[in-house]
Design an enzyme around this catalytic site. Structure first.
Site, PDB file in Angstrom:
ATOM      1  N   ALA A 104       0.863  -1.176   0.000  1.00 58.00           N
ATOM      2  CA  ALA A 104       0.000   0.000   0.000  1.00 58.00           C
ATOM      3  C   ALA A 104       0.895   1.219   0.000  1.00 58.00           C
ATOM      4  O   ALA A 104       1.920   1.228   0.670  1.00 58.00           O
ATOM      5  CB  ALA A 104      -0.908   0.004   1.236  1.00 58.00           C
ATOM      6  N   GLY A 105       0.517   2.239  -0.772  1.00 60.77           N
ATOM      7  CA  GLY A 105       1.397   3.393  -0.800  1.00 60.77           C
ATOM      8  C   GLY A 105       0.771   4.657  -1.335  1.00 60.77           C
ATOM      9  O   GLY A 105       0.115   4.638  -2.376  1.00 60.77           O
ATOM     10  N   TYR A 114       6.414   9.963   4.038  1.00 61.24           N
ATOM     11  CA  TYR A 114       6.517   8.669   3.357  1.00 61.24           C
ATOM     12  C   TYR A 114       7.615   7.820   3.992  1.00 61.24           C
ATOM     13  O   TYR A 114       7.410   6.630   4.283  1.00 61.24           O
ATOM     14  CB  TYR A 114       6.815   8.894   1.880  1.00 61.24           C
ATOM     15  CG  TYR A 114       6.944   7.623   1.076  1.00 61.24           C
ATOM     16  CD1 TYR A 114       5.818   6.917   0.667  1.00 61.24           C
ATOM     17  CD2 TYR A 114       8.199   7.123   0.719  1.00 61.24           C
ATOM     18  CE1 TYR A 114       5.930   5.751  -0.078  1.00 61.24           C
ATOM     19  CE2 TYR A 114       8.319   5.962  -0.027  1.00 61.24           C
ATOM     20  CZ  TYR A 114       7.186   5.286  -0.417  1.00 61.24           C
ATOM     21  OH  TYR A 114       7.306   4.115  -1.153  1.00 61.24           O
ATOM     22  N   ASN A 115       8.774   8.417   4.222  1.00 62.48           N
ATOM     23  CA  ASN A 115       9.881   7.687   4.843  1.00 62.48           C
ATOM     24  C   ASN A 115       9.474   7.128   6.201  1.00 62.48           C
ATOM     25  O   ASN A 115       9.779   5.977   6.542  1.00 62.48           O
ATOM     26  CB  ASN A 115      11.090   8.610   5.020  1.00 62.48           C
ATOM     27  CG  ASN A 115      11.659   9.098   3.699  1.00 62.48           C
ATOM     28  OD1 ASN A 115      11.367   8.548   2.645  1.00 62.48           O
ATOM     29  ND2 ASN A 115      12.464  10.144   3.754  1.00 62.48           N
ATOM     30  N   ALA A 116       8.799   7.965   6.993  1.00 64.45           N
ATOM     31  CA  ALA A 116       8.380   7.542   8.334  1.00 64.45           C
ATOM     32  C   ALA A 116       7.389   6.386   8.268  1.00 64.45           C
ATOM     33  O   ALA A 116       7.461   5.439   9.066  1.00 64.45           O
ATOM     34  CB  ALA A 116       7.765   8.719   9.088  1.00 64.45           C
ATOM     35  N   SER A 117       6.473   6.449   7.322  1.00 65.98           N
ATOM     36  CA  SER A 117       5.472   5.376   7.215  1.00 65.98           C
ATOM     37  C   SER A 117       6.117   4.053   6.828  1.00 65.98           C
ATOM     38  O   SER A 117       5.745   2.989   7.345  1.00 65.98           O
ATOM     39  CB  SER A 117       4.385   5.760   6.201  1.00 65.98           C
ATOM     40  OG  SER A 117       4.881   5.756   4.871  1.00 65.98           O
ATOM     41  N   LYS A 118       7.101   4.090   5.948  1.00 66.06           N
ATOM     42  CA  LYS A 118       7.759   2.854   5.527  1.00 66.06           C
ATOM     43  C   LYS A 118       8.690   2.315   6.620  1.00 66.06           C
ATOM     44  O   LYS A 118       8.830   1.100   6.773  1.00 66.06           O
ATOM     45  CB  LYS A 118       8.531   3.095   4.231  1.00 66.06           C
ATOM     46  CG  LYS A 118       7.619   3.355   3.030  1.00 66.06           C
ATOM     47  CD  LYS A 118       6.664   2.199   2.793  1.00 66.06           C
ATOM     48  CE  LYS A 118       5.822   2.399   1.548  1.00 66.06           C
ATOM     49  NZ  LYS A 118       4.913   1.247   1.268  1.00 66.06           N
ATOM     50  N   SER A 169       9.917  -0.352   1.647  1.00 67.54           N
ATOM     51  CA  SER A 169      10.672   0.533   0.760  1.00 67.54           C
ATOM     52  C   SER A 169      12.052   0.808   1.338  1.00 67.54           C
ATOM     53  O   SER A 169      12.232   0.829   2.557  1.00 67.54           O
ATOM     54  CB  SER A 169       9.928   1.866   0.574  1.00 67.54           C
ATOM     55  OG  SER A 169      10.713   2.790  -0.159  1.00 67.54           O
TER      56      SER A 169
END
Length: 218
Positions: free
Chosen positions: A3-4, A67-71, A54
């Site tokens: 999911a992204g 985005y970085n934090a979520s991955k 990711s």
């Protein structure tokens, strides 16, 4: 599972932080909820979970903070579940580099939280990094899951960025800022990262035709 959604903005230029809540809602919570309901059945069948995370989980590229934090949260979550599940449920964590997708075509959330297609900003963020074909990722992922691998990075050379980050974090931070962020008053599209990727013929060499096409659904 995968999911992204990708917010792209410098943190201090974000109009409203909650505009980027979909990054966690979709990228992290979407996987957490799915796993919660699937886990009992996977345990009964000795099933496997394949997680598309990711390399952004360790590469702190500017403008991708949410985005970085979520991955990174996804990676930590499933590494913890691997301990909790033990051998009952296999987990393969896939941390791709850049893969041909709507994201690498330039589709993301802008600083207002609206979905846009902006290939100039895509160039600023991704620069001259080779983009792997999605078919290669799919093939490698299936093979890794069948073998029971715990981790997979596609393309394989991208794993070197993790070791560079581990041994020289200050250098990586300095480079990212110098390469991707402009001085106040200078347009973001004047970043060195974009000037490099705009060199004649470089996109043709590094990116698939599908990514270089301006056609994309909005």
């Amino acid at each position: 599972m995968s999911a992204g959604v990708t917010p792209v903005s410098l943190f201090e230029e974000t109009f409203k932080v909650t505009n980027f809540s979909p990054a966690m809602d979709i990228n992290f919570w979407g996987m957490a909820y799915t796993t919660y309901f699937a886990a009992p059945y996977l345990r009964m069948t000795k099933g496997k979970i394949v997680v598309i995370a990711s390399s952004a989980s360790w590469l702190n590229a500017p403008r991708l903070s949410f985005y970085n934090a979520s991955k990174a949260a996804v990676v930590s979550f499933f590494e913890t579940l691997r301990v909790e599940f033990g051998s009952a449920i296999g987990i393969t964590l896939v941390t791709p580099g850049l893969i041909e997708s709507e994201m690498t075509k330039g589709k993301f959330l802008n600083k207002e939280g609206k979905v846009v297609v902006d290939q100039d900003m895509r160039d600023v963020v991704m620069s001259a990094v080779p983009i792997e074909r999605v078919a290669r990722l799919a093939e490698s992922t299936v093979n890794a899951a069948r073998r029971g691998d715990k981790y997979l990075t596609v393309p394989p050379w991208f794993k070197t960025t993790l070791f560079i980050k581990m041994f020289c974090p200050e250098g990586v931070d300095w480079f990212n800022r110098w390469f991707s962020i402009t001085e106040p008053g200078i347009p973001q599209t004047e970043a060195i990262s974009k000037k490099v990727v705009d060199l004649p013929g470089l996109k043709d060499l590094l990116w698939p035709d599908s990514v270089r096409s301006p056609k994309i659904k909005k």
